[in-house]
Design a protein around this motif. Sequence first.
Motif, PDB file in Angstrom:
ATOM      1  N   SER A   4     -43.044  86.402  13.946  1.00 38.43           N
ATOM      2  CA  SER A   4     -44.251  87.016  14.519  1.00 38.43           C
ATOM      3  C   SER A   4     -45.504  86.164  14.427  1.00 38.43           C
ATOM      4  O   SER A   4     -46.245  86.066  15.380  1.00 38.43           O
TER       5      SER A   4
ATOM      6  N   GLY B  45     -47.642  97.060  12.212  1.00 35.92           N
ATOM      7  CA  GLY B  45     -47.394  95.658  12.538  1.00 35.92           C
ATOM      8  C   GLY B  45     -47.749  94.750  11.380  1.00 35.92           C
ATOM      9  O   GLY B  45     -48.516  95.119  10.495  1.00 35.92           O
ATOM     10  N   ASN B  46     -47.182  93.557  11.389  1.00 37.35           N
ATOM     11  CA  ASN B  46     -47.482  92.577  10.356  1.00 37.35           C
ATOM     12  C   ASN B  46     -48.951  92.193  10.446  1.00 37.35           C
ATOM     13  O   ASN B  46     -49.529  92.181  11.518  1.00 37.35           O
ATOM     14  N   SER B  92     -45.819  91.800   5.562  1.00 38.47           N
ATOM     15  CA  SER B  92     -44.996  92.725   6.342  1.00 38.47           C
ATOM     16  C   SER B  92     -44.349  93.733   5.410  1.00 38.47           C
ATOM     17  O   SER B  92     -44.246  93.511   4.201  1.00 38.47           O
TER      18      SER B  92
END
Lengths: 122, 122
Positions: A4, B45-46, B92
């Motif tokens: 990501s 989300g990260n 995360s």
Amino acid sequence: MMESIIPPTDHNVGKCMNAILPVRDALDVINGKWKLPIIISLTFGNKRFSEMAREIPAITDRMLSKELRDLEMNELVKRTVYDSVPVVVEYSLTPYGASLKKVIEELRMWGVEHRKRILGKA
Amino acid sequence: MMESIIPPTDHNVGKCMNAILPVRDALDVINGKWKLPIIISLTFGNKRFSEMAREIPAITDRMLSKELRDLEMNELVKRTVYDSVPVVVEYSLTPYGASLKKVIEELRMWGVEHRKRILGKA
DNA sequence: GTAAGTACTATACTAATGTATAGCTCTATA
DNA sequence: TATAGAGCTATACATTAGTATAGTACTTAC
């Protein structure tokens, strides 16, 4: 997996707050080490002070007294004094306090798994 | 309703402990003002450090740093350092951290109702 | 009359949590 | 060259949570 390196500054800050704020409201009421244990103990029936002191592992009188007062103020717990001949004080859950049942059940299930996980390592 | 003056010392002390102990195990990991907000922020989300610092209302760098370390130790959060040219650090949720979703959802729903109740009074 | 139970409160303390402010290294941008 | 991020850590401090221990006023049981 798990790639990501951060997506292009997405605009879910609002969404995120919408999730965080109610949880913080909830935590304000049930925070600390003892409030949930006290509530759980009362889900098994109305109790007197010293019954609870016996049932809740390692709680001190001071904390029980203090936390009961907090919970009463937030209307999760009701305190009833019977003017019987030695006075009897009974604590019970209000319907509002009882509405935490599902939260507690999820927390309990998670805790059971967590404990398994920890013991598996030791 | 709500009569009782305490039932004849019932023997659910064991039952009660069985409910309390796992909840305390869970609380040991997610207690405090910031751990759940941090986890919630990562469910969207990260994130990088400063993104989280912006998204979580009123958290200080110090607490964010400290709580992230705690959560990492308990394997709820993963910290990944990319050796890109300014170094990027990404946080995360681990699958284990993600397993708190249902707990959080119950807490959120309760919090929403709680806030309604409080605002209704003010 | 002494012990033990009920329902607490008081005092004193430690430890954990949280706040405020500043600073550090590094890099890109103006 | 100065400013502004990114991702922190350091120091100092205030507040809150929690522990330990004791004591009160009352009552029944031995």
